[in-house]
Design a protein around this motif. Sequence first.
Motif, PDB file in Angstrom:
ATOM      1  N   ILE A 148      57.869 -60.955  18.947  1.00 38.36           N
ATOM      2  CA  ILE A 148      57.550 -59.815  19.819  1.00 38.36           C
ATOM      3  C   ILE A 148      56.338 -60.170  20.691  1.00 38.36           C
ATOM      4  O   ILE A 148      55.307 -60.598  20.195  1.00 38.36           O
ATOM      5  N   ASP A 149      56.506 -59.990  21.990  1.00 34.76           N
ATOM      6  CA  ASP A 149      55.475 -60.337  22.969  1.00 34.76           C
ATOM      7  C   ASP A 149      55.720 -59.461  24.195  1.00 34.76           C
ATOM      8  O   ASP A 149      56.833 -59.463  24.734  1.00 34.76           O
ATOM      9  N   PRO A 150      54.717 -58.695  24.663  1.00 39.67           N
ATOM     10  CA  PRO A 150      54.963 -57.776  25.785  1.00 39.67           C
ATOM     11  C   PRO A 150      55.471 -58.460  27.044  1.00 39.67           C
ATOM     12  O   PRO A 150      56.130 -57.814  27.863  1.00 39.67           O
ATOM     13  N   LEU A 151      55.193 -59.742  27.200  1.00 42.44           N
ATOM     14  CA  LEU A 151      55.645 -60.457  28.390  1.00 42.44           C
ATOM     15  C   LEU A 151      57.006 -61.121  28.204  1.00 42.44           C
ATOM     16  O   LEU A 151      57.595 -61.618  29.170  1.00 42.44           O
ATOM     17  N   LYS A 152      57.511 -61.115  26.965  1.00 45.62           N
ATOM     18  CA  LYS A 152      58.752 -61.844  26.696  1.00 45.62           C
ATOM     19  C   LYS A 152      59.791 -61.015  25.939  1.00 45.62           C
ATOM     20  O   LYS A 152      60.911 -60.822  26.394  1.00 45.62           O
ATOM     21  N   VAL A 153      59.429 -60.550  24.749  1.00 48.09           N
ATOM     22  CA  VAL A 153      60.384 -59.856  23.870  1.00 48.09           C
ATOM     23  C   VAL A 153      59.804 -58.521  23.439  1.00 48.09           C
ATOM     24  O   VAL A 153      58.669 -58.478  22.939  1.00 48.09           O
ATOM     25  N   ASN A 154      60.549 -57.416  23.645  1.00 50.94           N
ATOM     26  CA  ASN A 154      60.027 -56.116  23.217  1.00 50.94           C
ATOM     27  C   ASN A 154      60.854 -55.449  22.118  1.00 50.94           C
ATOM     28  O   ASN A 154      60.442 -54.425  21.586  1.00 50.94           O
TER      29      ASN A 154
END
Length: 280
Positions: A157-163
């Motif tokens: 989970i990463d706000p710039l990649k995977v939400n």
Amino acid sequence: MHEFKIDGPAFKEGSPIHISVAALDSFQSILDKSYLVLAGAKRMSAKDREIFYLRATSFRQGSLLTNFEIVLSGIQLGLPFVSSFGPQNFWEYTKDSFSFLKNVCTAVQKNEKPTYEFNNQGDASVHIGDNHYHYHAPVIQIAELALPNYQDLAHLIDPLKVNKILSKPANQEEPDIYIGPKDRGMFDIPTRIEKETVYLKCEIYDFNKYKNKGKLSVKIPEQAVPQGDYNFEIFGSQDNVEYIYSMLKPLVELYCLIEMESNPFGDDKVNKLHITGVNS
């Protein structure tokens, strides 16, 4: 038929292979743990992989969305557990392991220690504060084995990649497994460093001079930590030459701080050791 979906900004123009592979690998590993527990196996062998695997039937763009089947071919190979645990029951145990881990990991993050009561069949009542949960024995076994894989999946989970990452039966609206934009640390286990320095006799059998980390083995009983193998780090800006030479000795004397893990499955355990000095 089931669905596995990863969505986020990184998937708007296609599926980044490295993220997709990492997510699918972690998800496969989670279901592998269900198979190992239900089959009574220790690790996935080539024969086990012939018996159990996930078969993707389609991929769709815009997010990584794949339909997959849980394939269990053990009936032909004479595995009795398959008749008791078909693909549907198999998924139920996997789904419940997610729910169980979510509950106990949230509890230890809030400094609430889960307590367990087991009956003669191994099923457990789990008490967290005023809440009580009941789980079949395999669920807890699967959860303990799969925790590192759930951690790896959540850490994507990463706000710039995977939400979000989710999975469910294809004919069902609500996901059984859901990791959302605020869930990166959902399965992280808190640790604490004990205040008192302890003395330890042990063997250093692995050391990385670039990272100042290594592994040691405690073989002498009745010391500050139980017998076993532990990860360690050099505390502060010590010269690492002493630790490199220590690998040549069958036994070294160390001073260290113990980092304890708030184990959600039972008594707290040693996570790693922080070495403050070596007795030369």
